[in-house]
Scaffold this active site. Structure first.
Site, PDB file in Angstrom:
ATOM      1  N   ARG A 181      42.056  44.345  40.674  1.00  0.00           N
ATOM      2  CA  ARG A 181      42.355  44.039  41.668  1.00  0.00           C
ATOM      3  C   ARG A 181      43.488  43.520  41.011  1.00  0.00           C
ATOM      4  NH1 ARG A 181      37.542  42.916  43.469  1.00  0.00           N
ATOM      5  NH2 ARG A 181      37.372  40.351  43.321  1.00  0.00           N
ATOM      6  N   SER A 220      17.798  41.573  29.520  1.00  0.00           N
ATOM      7  CA  SER A 220      17.749  42.874  29.058  1.00  0.00           C
ATOM      8  C   SER A 220      18.630  43.483  27.890  1.00  0.00           C
ATOM      9  CB  SER A 220      17.110  43.582  29.966  1.00  0.00           C
ATOM     10  OG  SER A 220      17.527  44.844  29.849  1.00  0.00           O
ATOM     11  N   LEU A 259      33.681  45.906  41.729  1.00  0.00           N
ATOM     12  CA  LEU A 259      33.525  45.719  40.959  1.00  0.00           C
ATOM     13  C   LEU A 259      35.001  46.230  40.428  1.00  0.00           C
ATOM     14  CD1 LEU A 259      30.109  46.505  40.089  1.00  0.00           C
ATOM     15  CD2 LEU A 259      31.177  44.347  39.926  1.00  0.00           C
ATOM     16  N   ASP A 296      25.887  39.845  46.762  1.00  0.00           N
ATOM     17  CA  ASP A 296      26.950  39.315  46.722  1.00  0.00           C
ATOM     18  C   ASP A 296      28.153  40.801  47.002  1.00  0.00           C
ATOM     19  OD1 ASP A 296      26.164  37.241  45.269  1.00  0.00           O
ATOM     20  OD2 ASP A 296      27.129  37.982  43.272  1.00  0.00           O
ATOM     21  N   ARG A 346      38.250  43.478  32.785  1.00  0.00           N
ATOM     22  CA  ARG A 346      37.740  44.305  34.236  1.00  0.00           C
ATOM     23  C   ARG A 346      39.031  45.832  33.871  1.00  0.00           C
ATOM     24  NH1 ARG A 346      35.795  42.818  40.274  1.00  0.00           N
ATOM     25  NH2 ARG A 346      34.157  41.822  39.675  1.00  0.00           N
ATOM     26  N   CYS A 398      48.188  56.886  12.145  1.00  0.00           N
ATOM     27  CA  CYS A 398      47.739  57.695  12.052  1.00  0.00           C
ATOM     28  C   CYS A 398      48.204  59.547  10.709  1.00  0.00           C
ATOM     29  CB  CYS A 398      47.213  58.528  13.491  1.00  0.00           C
ATOM     30  SG  CYS A 398      49.474  59.217  14.084  1.00  0.00           S
ATOM     31  N   GLU A 454      54.600  53.546  17.019  1.00  0.00           N
ATOM     32  CA  GLU A 454      55.473  54.545  15.747  1.00  0.00           C
ATOM     33  C   GLU A 454      56.815  54.911  16.140  1.00  0.00           C
ATOM     34  OE1 GLU A 454      51.196  54.719  13.409  1.00  0.00           O
ATOM     35  OE2 GLU A 454      52.143  54.827  15.511  1.00  0.00           O
ATOM     36  N   TRP A 468      31.982  30.389  45.375  1.00  0.00           N
ATOM     37  CA  TRP A 468      32.771  30.340  43.110  1.00  0.00           C
ATOM     38  C   TRP A 468      32.141  29.583  42.709  1.00  0.00           C
ATOM     39  CZ3 TRP A 468      33.749  35.439  43.018  1.00  0.00           C
ATOM     40  CH2 TRP A 468      35.067  36.231  44.440  1.00  0.00           C
TER      41      TRP A 468
END
Length: 342
Positions: free
Chosen positions: A210, A279, A207, A203, A187, A78, A52, A173
């Site tokens: 890029r 899991s 992580l 692998d 990411r 806010c 704003e 891939w």
């Protein structure tokens, strides 16, 4: 243009803050007067001016008077002092006559207060315009601000027959370059990226974000393993920006996510492998699922499936996705949805 069109303009501006505003939400604002847009703004970074304020400043730079203008904002303004003054005060001081809000802010500090403050100041307030899109953009923030835990995304890449890797673990891939670029987008949003120990060993993923290059807000790396130590990770991540956690039970997951939320992790991106994915799903901690499906058939009884764990005995045990979307991404198909009703 009508209210919906101006709100979509504000929503596009909000998206420019993707991955830059955590732990704050992404917000966009458009100022309109006499049928013309006189100011635009979006929130660029936590601690900096809100959308704003940036829109009001934009109008001022262009010599436009804001008195009597309509302000379109994707999230309720806010109304309390934090690292910046409340936007409601600036809106009132600018002489805005009408405020159109996309979605309300579930943050207990703000929820509903702005609407009352603005109405009490004689400003017309309209709520809920393009609410679904405005809500969707900040679904991760809403989860974190109301529960204290991060929004957990499970992303998996599979062949058409549900395999993520060959029996020897080789997986590069599964999907094409366009889908991998989409992973880079996730990411950028994530505060932390999580994989299992076997995925790390097989692998050796970095992580990192890029695309674009030199991204400043690199996510934390979380490796789930009962055998690796933090010292072991220096072999894979010489920069030391990684940690090992062991999450053998649902209670351990809950404890970890609660602590992560306290430490500013608003979005956790799980990228596999199959046992870790199983899991997390079985622990009930996954909020959102996205599968990248390649039009390939791998086959093989020993090839690795997307979800491991114990085999269910009935289709009644299958978990349903809600608000499902599907679309193509290059040669691949993306299917995503929520794993709990929202």
């Amino acid at each position: 243009m009508n209210d919906s069109a101006y709100m979509l303009e504000a929503l596009a501006l909000a998206g420019m803050g993707w991955g830059l505003t955590n732990p704050n939400p992404m917000v966009g604002t458009v100022l309109v007067k006499d049928g013309e847009i006189i100011g635009r703004g979006f929130h660029r970074k936590a601690g900096e001016a809100h959308a704003e304020i940036n829109a009001l400043n934009d109008a001022e730079r262009h010599g436009c008077c804001t008195k009597g203008a309509t302000l379109y904002v994707t999230l309720e303004p806010c109304s309390t002092y934090g690292r910046t003054p409340p936007c409601t005060e600036a809106i009132i001081a600018a002489g805005i006559s009408r405020v159109v809000i996309g979605s309300m802010d579930p943050n207990p500090k703000h929820a509903g207060r702005a609407e009352k403050l603005l109405r009490d100041a004689g400003i017309e307030v309209v709520c809920g315009v393009e609410n679904a899109g405005c809500w969707d953009l900040n679904k991760h923030f809403f989860r974190w601000i109301t529960t204290g835990k991060p929004f957990v995304i499970l992303k998996m890449a599979t062949t058409l027959d549900g395999k993520t890797a060959c029996a020897n673990g080789e997986s590069r891939w599964v999907t094409g370059s366009e889908a991998r670029r989409r992973v880079q987008k996730w990411r950028r949003l994530a505060d932390a990226v999580m994989i299992g120990g076997n995925t790390l060993r097989t692998d050796h993923p970095m992580l990192t974000v890029r695309e674009p290059e030199n991204w400043e807000c690199q996510p934390r790396r979380i490796i789930v393993s009962s055998s690796l130590t933090n010292e072991d990770l220096t072999e894979y991540f010489p920069d030391g920006r990684a940690e090992v956690v062991d999450l053998p039970t649902a209670a351990a997951w809950d404890e970890y996510l609660t602590e992560a939320g306290k430490n500013g992790v608003t979005v956790l991106l799980i990228e596999g492998g199959s046992e870790l994915a199983s899991s997390a799903v079985n622990a009930g901690v996954v909020d959102f699922v996205e599968f990248h499906i390649s039009p390939k058939l791998l086959g093989g009884r020993e090839s690795i499936p997307a979800l491991g764990g114990e085999s269910p005995l009935s289709m009644d045990e299958a978990r349903k996705l809600y608000r499902v979307k599907s679309f193509t991404c290059g040669d691949d198909i993306i299917i995503n949805g929520f794993l709990r009703e929202c």
